[in-house]
Design a protein around this motif. Structure first.
Motif: not given
Length: 380
Positions: A192-196
């Motif tokens: 989720x962090x990588x996508x954001x």
């Protein structure tokens, strides 16, 4: 154009029951892509229907475990699975598909309503053991436009729902496929962090383009200006204001994510979200700097325009100052008085040097005025 974007509203849910899932007119029908991975390997598949995703539904904890965790005075961490599943849906034009996703994965109807109504600002919501993020992804090469990306973080699962096919997330998929970095060794919260982070980083090239447009405005100003320059600067300044507004929403959303540290977000992953917050702050500062530059260039343009107008007015004033006395002399000798009626009626008409005398008088007056203006420094 800017006003139309600022006033955009979703009107198809006005008056409906909260949690109603209604597809926007002109929305694209959803396309499903699933990436399933762990430290050992990964799969990348496309699916036609939501029913095929049943195999990826996270296993719920037993009722006894839930009760024990609830009654315990100490914090019981969520047991996150070793594998991670990323379900990506491109398009929100199929309300039936969105409802099926909501039922299958236990997504709250209010969250799915926000997914269908793509005018949402960047935000963070918590629904039980589910984290819901709305992120605005920059799209388009000309000007500033954004697309809503909805992110659901569940135990071992990340669901992303986009407005249209095509995104800036290929670097994340590439890292998963080629086992680059630490993403294959981390849990779903890191995905989720990588996508954001990939979406936030997509704003840096956009800000650079606005900086290049400002450089072009500076070149236009140095070359003498252009009548379109104020409109050009107004457009840049307005879009930079929108970027700052959207980035401020992301900053608040990330702050809310960090408040969930320890439950949905591990302390280690929270460090990376803080780094993402730093990127947001850098973009805000760059947008603020460029906005101030827009104002300074515009003020300089109007100052140069005013100076140019003053130079023109000065030349015209000097010309008028010189010719007004000459016009006065010419007007006197242009009066129709009969010299035969009286010796006082323009005796110069009978003088052989009368005409040269009038011209000389005019030239003397013009020369005297030029000398006076020069001594005062008004001709420089």
């Amino acid at each position: 154009m800017l006003l139309s974007r600022r006033r955009r509203r979703a009107l198809n849910t006005v008056g409906k029951v909260p949690g109603s899932i209604v597809a926007q007119k002109g929305s694209v029908k959803g396309q499903i892509r699933v990436i399933h991975y762990d430290a050992k390997g990964h799969t990348d598949q496309k699916f036609e229907t939501v029913s095929e995703l049943n195999q990826f539904v996270p296993k719920k904890k037993s009722a006894q475990a839930d009760a024990a965790a609830h009654e315990s005075a100490e914090y019981v961490p969520i047991e996150r699975p070793d594998h991670v599943t990323w379900i990506n849906v491109d398009g929100v034009g199929d309300a039936k598909m969105l409802k099926e996703l909501s039922r299958m994965f236990g997504i709250h109807p209010l969250a799915m309503e926000d997914v269908a109504n793509v005018h949402q600002h960047a935000k963070t919501d918590i629904y039980g053991d589910m984290l819901f993020l709305v992120v605005r992804m920059p799209t388009g090469d000309d000007g500033f436009e954004t697309e809503q990306v909805s992110i659901f973080l569940i135990d071992g699962l990340v669901i992303t729902i986009q407005e249209h096919p095509g995104d800036c997330l290929e670097p994340v998929r590439h890292r998963i496929a080629n086992k680059l970095g630490r993403i294959r060794r981390r849990k779903a919260d890191y995905l989720a962090y990588a996508i954001m982070d990939a979406i936030i980083d997509g704003y840096f090239p956009l800000v650079e383009k606005f900086a290049e447009r400002l450089d072009e405005a500076g070149v236009m100003l140095e070359s003498g200006g252009n009548r379109q320059l104020p409109l050009h600067l107004h457009s840049i300044r307005g879009e930079l204001l929108l970027i700052r507004k959207v980035m401020n929403q992301h900053r608040i959303a990330i702050m809310n994510v960090l408040r969930e540290e320890g439950e949905l977000i591990s302390p280690d992953t929270a460090l990376y979200f803080r780094d993402c917050q730093d990127h947001v702050q850098q973009i805000i500062e760059a947008a603020d700097t460029d906005r101030e530059t827009c104002g300074e260039v515009r003020e300089l343009y109007f100052a140069m325009l005013g100076e140019k107008n003053n130079d023109v007015m000065k030349v015209l004033t000097i010309i008028a100052t010189i010719f007004i006395p000459m016009s006065f002399v010419a007007g006197i000798y242009g009066m129709n008085f009969d010299p035969k009626a009286s010796e006082l009626n323009m005796p110069e008409l009978h003088w052989a040097f009368g005409y040269p005398f009038a011209l000389g008088l005019m030239a003397l007056m013009a020369g005297g005025l030029l000398a006076f203006l020069y001594r005062k420094g008004w001709l420089s």
